[in-house]
Design a protein around this motif. Sequence first.
Motif, mmCIF file in Angstrom:
data_model
loop_
_atom_site.group_PDB
_atom_site.id
_atom_site.type_symbol
_atom_site.label_atom_id
_atom_site.label_comp_id
_atom_site.label_asym_id
_atom_site.label_seq_id
_atom_site.Cartn_x
_atom_site.Cartn_y
_atom_site.Cartn_z
ATOM 1 N N UNK A 129 0.830 -1.214 0.000
ATOM 2 C CA UNK A 129 0.000 0.000 0.000
ATOM 3 C C UNK A 129 0.862 1.261 0.000
ATOM 4 N N UNK A 130 0.338 2.294 -0.633
ATOM 5 C CA UNK A 130 1.015 3.609 -0.647
ATOM 6 C C UNK A 130 0.330 4.503 0.369
ATOM 7 N N UNK A 131 1.069 5.437 0.885
ATOM 8 C CA UNK A 131 0.438 6.415 1.764
ATOM 9 C C UNK A 131 -0.393 7.353 0.895
ATOM 10 N N UNK A 132 -1.487 7.856 1.434
ATOM 11 C CA UNK A 132 -2.385 8.724 0.679
ATOM 12 C C UNK A 132 -1.660 9.981 0.187
ATOM 13 N N UNK A 133 -0.831 10.638 1.013
ATOM 14 C CA UNK A 133 -0.155 11.844 0.496
ATOM 15 C C UNK A 133 0.819 11.547 -0.661
ATOM 16 N N UNK A 134 1.270 10.297 -0.796
ATOM 17 C CA UNK A 134 2.208 9.965 -1.873
ATOM 18 C C UNK A 134 1.520 9.842 -3.220
ATOM 19 N N UNK A 135 0.182 9.724 -3.249
ATOM 20 C CA UNK A 135 -0.550 9.607 -4.509
ATOM 21 C C UNK A 135 -0.686 10.985 -5.142
#
Length: 137
Positions: A129-135
Amino acid sequence: VLGNAYVSLFFAGGQSPGSARRALAAYAQAERVDTAAAANPDLHLNRATLLQYLERFQAALEGLSRAAELAPGWDEPRKRHGSLLEFLSRLCGLLANKGKLRGKRRRGLAGPVPLPLLGPLGGAGGPRPSSIPALHP
């Protein structure tokens, strides 16, 4: 066509990770083998739809953007792109507010998620999973 068949199987057959992997592989092979397929907005839209269900939001946003570039007169990719950005924005707000939960209830939910509950994300070699701010779009 093969990728779309696997996507149909994914949704009709209980969202099997194997069907999703085969669909993504078929889309990738179609792009490599046929240059016309790489310029097909339907391919990018269908793959983005699958990626969104797999919670691979960055790749889904990229696919929706590519579909919109390839078919400027087609509104569907832009609508879905906007909807996904709106969903992610709401999700970020809920995460920032911790779901508007307080005290004991929030502390109970804030702990680490057990690996079996992560499904394919919890196993070795699976997507991470990616962190939301990284998207970003």
